[in-house]
Scaffold this motif. Structure first.
Motif, PDB file in Angstrom:
ATOM      1  N   ALA A  58       0.945  -1.233   0.016  1.00 43.91           N
ATOM      2  CA  ALA A  58       0.073  -0.045  -0.176  1.00 43.91           C
ATOM      3  C   ALA A  58       1.019   1.490  -0.003  1.00 43.91           C
ATOM      4  CB  ALA A  58      -1.044  -0.042   1.220  1.00 43.91           C
ATOM      5  N   HIS A  59       1.905   1.299   0.733  1.00 46.26           N
ATOM      6  CA  HIS A  59       2.795   2.581   0.768  1.00 46.26           C
ATOM      7  C   HIS A  59       3.564   2.607  -0.555  1.00 46.26           C
ATOM      8  CE1 HIS A  59       5.680   5.295   2.926  1.00 46.26           C
ATOM      9  NE2 HIS A  59       6.300   5.057   1.873  1.00 46.26           N
ATOM     10  N   LEU A  60       4.153   1.501  -1.149  1.00 53.44           N
ATOM     11  CA  LEU A  60       4.812   1.474  -2.386  1.00 53.44           C
ATOM     12  C   LEU A  60       3.918   2.503  -3.522  1.00 53.44           C
ATOM     13  CD1 LEU A  60       6.829  -1.692  -2.584  1.00 53.44           C
ATOM     14  CD2 LEU A  60       7.496   0.763  -2.964  1.00 53.44           C
ATOM     15  N   GLU A  61       2.677   1.664  -3.344  1.00 52.21           N
ATOM     16  CA  GLU A  61       1.811   2.195  -4.576  1.00 52.21           C
ATOM     17  C   GLU A  61       1.292   3.661  -4.242  1.00 52.21           C
ATOM     18  OE1 GLU A  61      -1.752  -0.170  -4.000  1.00 52.21           O
ATOM     19  OE2 GLU A  61      -0.843  -1.903  -5.315  1.00 52.21           O
ATOM     20  N   SER A  62       1.396   4.131  -3.188  1.00 47.28           N
ATOM     21  CA  SER A  62       1.170   5.744  -2.859  1.00 47.28           C
ATOM     22  C   SER A  62       2.476   6.493  -2.827  1.00 47.28           C
ATOM     23  CB  SER A  62       0.268   5.762  -1.802  1.00 47.28           C
ATOM     24  OG  SER A  62       0.998   5.635  -0.458  1.00 47.28           O
ATOM     25  N   CYS A  63       3.579   5.899  -2.617  1.00 50.61           N
ATOM     26  CA  CYS A  63       4.816   6.934  -2.516  1.00 50.61           C
ATOM     27  C   CYS A  63       5.886   6.598  -3.535  1.00 50.61           C
ATOM     28  CB  CYS A  63       5.320   6.479  -1.366  1.00 50.61           C
ATOM     29  SG  CYS A  63       6.837   7.408  -0.818  1.00 50.61           S
ATOM     30  N   LEU A  64       6.068   7.762  -4.594  1.00 49.16           N
ATOM     31  CA  LEU A  64       6.895   7.741  -5.584  1.00 49.16           C
ATOM     32  C   LEU A  64       8.537   7.611  -5.230  1.00 49.16           C
ATOM     33  CD1 LEU A  64       6.150  10.140  -8.283  1.00 49.16           C
ATOM     34  CD2 LEU A  64       7.050   7.998  -8.480  1.00 49.16           C
ATOM     35  N   ARG A  65       8.548   7.921  -4.062  1.00 41.58           N
ATOM     36  CA  ARG A  65       9.912   8.288  -3.383  1.00 41.58           C
ATOM     37  C   ARG A  65      10.464   6.692  -3.177  1.00 41.58           C
ATOM     38  NH1 ARG A  65      12.771   6.444   0.257  1.00 41.58           N
ATOM     39  NH2 ARG A  65      14.789   7.602   0.649  1.00 41.58           N
ATOM     40  N   CYS A  66       9.433   6.017  -2.586  1.00 42.83           N
ATOM     41  CA  CYS A  66      10.070   4.630  -2.086  1.00 42.83           C
ATOM     42  C   CYS A  66      10.044   3.598  -3.435  1.00 42.83           C
ATOM     43  CB  CYS A  66       8.939   3.893  -1.030  1.00 42.83           C
ATOM     44  SG  CYS A  66       9.509   4.811   0.683  1.00 42.83           S
ATOM     45  N   ARG A  67       9.244   3.827  -4.430  1.00 39.19           N
ATOM     46  CA  ARG A  67       9.358   3.222  -5.488  1.00 39.19           C
ATOM     47  C   ARG A  67      10.652   3.413  -6.393  1.00 39.19           C
ATOM     48  NH1 ARG A  67       3.799   4.407  -6.695  1.00 39.19           N
ATOM     49  NH2 ARG A  67       4.239   5.563  -8.553  1.00 39.19           N
ATOM     50  N   VAL A  68      11.202   4.665  -6.171  1.00 38.26           N
ATOM     51  CA  VAL A  68      12.414   5.089  -6.998  1.00 38.26           C
ATOM     52  C   VAL A  68      13.499   4.095  -6.067  1.00 38.26           C
ATOM     53  CG1 VAL A  68      14.138   6.638  -7.083  1.00 38.26           C
ATOM     54  CG2 VAL A  68      11.823   7.053  -7.649  1.00 38.26           C
ATOM     55  N   GLU A  69      13.443   4.169  -4.768  1.00 37.46           N
ATOM     56  CA  GLU A  69      14.299   3.519  -4.084  1.00 37.46           C
ATOM     57  C   GLU A  69      14.278   2.005  -4.219  1.00 37.46           C
ATOM     58  OE1 GLU A  69      14.241   4.089   0.122  1.00 37.46           O
ATOM     59  OE2 GLU A  69      16.182   2.994   0.661  1.00 37.46           O
ATOM     60  N   GLN A  70      13.091   1.459  -4.382  1.00 39.58           N
ATOM     61  CA  GLN A  70      12.728   0.138  -4.783  1.00 39.58           C
ATOM     62  C   GLN A  70      13.680  -0.078  -5.966  1.00 39.58           C
ATOM     63  OE1 GLN A  70       8.993  -1.154  -5.991  1.00 39.58           O
ATOM     64  NE2 GLN A  70       9.202  -2.982  -4.755  1.00 39.58           N
ATOM     65  N   PHE A  71      13.401   0.567  -7.066  1.00 40.69           N
ATOM     66  CA  PHE A  71      13.964   0.471  -8.174  1.00 40.69           C
ATOM     67  C   PHE A  71      15.624   0.480  -8.205  1.00 40.69           C
ATOM     68  CE2 PHE A  71      16.128   2.413 -12.140  1.00 40.69           C
ATOM     69  CZ  PHE A  71      15.505   1.885 -13.007  1.00 40.69           C
ATOM     70  N   ARG A  72      16.190   1.145  -7.287  1.00 42.30           N
ATOM     71  CA  ARG A  72      17.733   1.345  -7.271  1.00 42.30           C
ATOM     72  C   ARG A  72      18.225   0.096  -6.342  1.00 42.30           C
ATOM     73  NH1 ARG A  72      18.937   7.634  -6.671  1.00 42.30           N
ATOM     74  NH2 ARG A  72      17.586   8.072  -8.871  1.00 42.30           N
ATOM     75  N   TYR A  73      17.406  -0.534  -5.574  1.00 43.87           N
ATOM     76  CA  TYR A  73      17.749  -1.984  -4.896  1.00 43.87           C
ATOM     77  C   TYR A  73      17.721  -2.934  -6.018  1.00 43.87           C
ATOM     78  CZ  TYR A  73      18.120  -0.919  -0.091  1.00 43.87           C
ATOM     79  OH  TYR A  73      18.663  -0.357   1.086  1.00 43.87           O
ATOM     80  N   ARG A  74      16.751  -2.837  -7.241  1.00 39.83           N
ATOM     81  CA  ARG A  74      16.808  -3.869  -8.000  1.00 39.83           C
ATOM     82  C   ARG A  74      18.251  -3.800  -8.936  1.00 39.83           C
ATOM     83  NH1 ARG A  74      10.968  -3.261 -10.102  1.00 39.83           N
ATOM     84  NH2 ARG A  74       9.704  -3.968  -8.292  1.00 39.83           N
ATOM     85  N   HIS A  75      18.329  -2.635  -9.075  1.00 37.21           N
ATOM     86  CA  HIS A  75      19.381  -2.370 -10.077  1.00 37.21           C
ATOM     87  C   HIS A  75      20.782  -2.862  -9.160  1.00 37.21           C
ATOM     88  CE1 HIS A  75      20.799  -0.166 -13.465  1.00 37.21           C
ATOM     89  NE2 HIS A  75      21.703   0.540 -12.830  1.00 37.21           N
ATOM     90  N   LEU A  76      20.730  -2.439  -8.169  1.00 35.86           N
ATOM     91  CA  LEU A  76      21.916  -2.960  -7.104  1.00 35.86           C
ATOM     92  C   LEU A  76      22.114  -4.550  -7.069  1.00 35.86           C
ATOM     93  CD1 LEU A  76      24.203  -2.373  -4.898  1.00 35.86           C
ATOM     94  CD2 LEU A  76      22.352  -2.807  -3.210  1.00 35.86           C
ATOM     95  N   MET A  77      21.069  -5.166  -7.015  1.00 34.94           N
ATOM     96  CA  MET A  77      20.941  -6.615  -6.739  1.00 34.94           C
ATOM     97  C   MET A  77      21.380  -7.357  -8.410  1.00 34.94           C
ATOM     98  SD  MET A  77      20.239  -6.986  -3.619  1.00 34.94           S
ATOM     99  CE  MET A  77      20.246  -8.806  -3.805  1.00 34.94           C
ATOM    100  N   GLN A  78      20.964  -6.766  -9.295  1.00 37.08           N
ATOM    101  CA  GLN A  78      21.582  -7.130 -10.571  1.00 37.08           C
ATOM    102  C   GLN A  78      22.972  -6.910 -10.701  1.00 37.08           C
ATOM    103  OE1 GLN A  78      19.185  -4.935 -13.408  1.00 37.08           O
ATOM    104  NE2 GLN A  78      17.239  -6.060 -12.854  1.00 37.08           N
ATOM    105  N   ALA A  79      23.510  -5.708 -10.422  1.00 30.62           N
ATOM    106  CA  ALA A  79      24.930  -5.518 -10.486  1.00 30.62           C
ATOM    107  C   ALA A  79      25.844  -6.392  -9.602  1.00 30.62           C
ATOM    108  CB  ALA A  79      25.058  -4.104  -9.987  1.00 30.62           C
ATOM    109  N   LEU A  80      25.313  -6.542  -8.237  1.00 31.55           N
ATOM    110  CA  LEU A  80      25.872  -7.705  -7.630  1.00 31.55           C
ATOM    111  C   LEU A  80      25.892  -9.070  -8.036  1.00 31.55           C
ATOM    112  CD1 LEU A  80      24.270  -6.570  -4.102  1.00 31.55           C
ATOM    113  CD2 LEU A  80      26.767  -6.617  -4.644  1.00 31.55           C
ATOM    114  N   SER A  81      24.812  -9.479  -8.690  1.00 29.65           N
ATOM    115  CA  SER A  81      24.808 -10.868  -9.339  1.00 29.65           C
ATOM    116  C   SER A  81      25.973 -11.127 -10.457  1.00 29.65           C
ATOM    117  CB  SER A  81      23.576 -11.476  -9.659  1.00 29.65           C
ATOM    118  OG  SER A  81      23.082 -10.828 -10.692  1.00 29.65           O
TER     119      SER A  81
END
Ligand SMILES: [Zn+2]
Lengths: 146, 218
Positions: A58-81
């Motif tokens: 629910a928070h992610l759906e309503s908060c752009l800032r956190c969606r951006v952070e989520q996107f960056r975590y995904r990017h980080l995990m791909q780079a790590l693997s």
């Protein structure tokens, strides 16, 4: 990189609204998460060990800032693997250094044969001691008899 | 170039890519077979076979050791110890796991032992690195730069993590070891391993892909 909201939007987090009254809210039984709590959850869920709970969704759906952070975590995990397949500069002498180290400390003789050798030495010593004891006893008996 | 010839070129390209993928898969499965054979021979006491195992696996093992320890000298010591331990314990290796995974666990354990001995010295080095990070200009790298640049920044950020955080994130997120194996090799609980992992990810995200206005913590 595409798919990210513009920086101006990113910089404006949407914090949970402060409660205006102490009375319970029948229409929203779940207390809202703040961005800091969701940020902790993003680090946890980034590896896929667990998914997001309904509050977090629910928070992610309503908060752009956190969606951006989520996107960056995904990017980080791909780079790590991808790192695993990235070679690192290796000293060409490393292989021979390892083999020399094994020769010095890990020969089969040193680790496998040594206990067997020790057992043989111990058995030999025991046999010799037995022989000496037997001979001494035999001599004593011979002496008594004479 | 006509549309038709472009189409033919695309087909040729995709055929070549497919053939390359198949060749890669074949050579991967062949090398897995070769490794399994070398392991079996090593178990029967064939030292030459073990030497060949070292030849085909040492670069990978060293890369992990380097990522765990953060410097070449420590990584070399760790890898030497790890192969000695692998050599002595090869009888205990069961074929149900991959040899590389088994070796990674040994490297992780040796690295942990090695670094615990040198903890004090390493702490001083990290303090120096941290000061260097703080002086870097603010930027938003998520929106710029290519993969190679990101990898360089990530490698650097991993190297500068405190050891207790670095080991868990490398073993879990780079080498895909299960939480239980990581906890066992580092001598900590699974819960502690997870807490460290989440902290490490957060630090890396802050360092490598900071949010606008976010100041990476030391
Ligand atoms: Zn938020």
């Amino acid at each position: 990189m595409t798919g990210e909201p513009p920086a101006a939007v990113i910089a404006t987090p949407s914090p949970a609204p402060a409660p205006t009254t102490a009375a319970p809210q029948p229409t929203s039984p779940m207390p809202r998460l703040d961005c800091a709590s969701l940020s902790e959850a993003l680090a946890e869920t980034a590896g896929g060990d667990r998914g997001h709970d309904p509050q977090e969704v629910a928070h992610l759906e309503s908060c752009l800032r956190c969606r951006v952070e989520q996107f960056r975590y995904r990017h980080l995990m791909q780079a790590l693997s991808r790192l695993r397949d990235t070679p690192v500069p290796t000293d060409p002498r490393l292989e021979s250094q390892i083999l020399v180290y094994l020769d010095r400390h890990g020969t089969r003789w040193a680790w496998d044969a040594r206990p067997r050798l020790a057992a043989k030495v111990a058995a030999g010593a025991a046999a010799a001691a037995g022989l000496i004891a037997f001979t001494a006893r035999h001599r004593r008996i011979a002496k008594l008899a004479s | 170039m006509t549309a038709a010839s472009r189409g033919i070129l695309r087909v040729v390209d995709s055929d070549a890519a497919e053939a390359e993928r198949n060749a890669d898969a074949r050579s991967e499965s062949q090398s897995a077979k070769d490794t399994a054979q070398l392991v079996e021979l090593s178990k029967s006491g064939d030292r030459e076979a073990f030497d060949r195992l070292v030849r085909v696996t040492h670069r990978d093992a060293y890369a992990l050791a380097l990522r765990l320890t953060g410097n070449a000298e420590d990584a070399r010591d760790v890898v030497q110890d790890a192969y000695l331990r692998a050599y002595k314990g090869i009888d205990r290796f069961r074929g149900d796991a991959q040899f590389s995974t088994w070796l990674y666990r040994i490297v992780a354990n040796c690295s942990n032992t090695h670094l615990s001995r040198r903890q004090r010295q390493r702490h001083d080095t990290l303090s120096i690195h941290t000061e260097l990070i703080d002086t870097r200009p603010e930027h938003d790298p998520a929106l710029q730069g290519d993969r190679a640049e990101l990898r360089v920044r990530l490698d650097e950020a991993i190297r500068k993590l405190p050891e207790r955080l670095r080991s868990v994130v490398v073993l879990r997120d780079v080498y895909d070891l299960p939480h239980e194996a990581i906890a066992a090799e580092l001598g900590i609980s699974v819960t502690a391993a997870k807490v460290r992992l989440h902290r490490a990810r957060r630090r890396l995200r802050e360092q490598v892909l900071p949010m606008p206005g976010e100041v990476p913590r030391p």
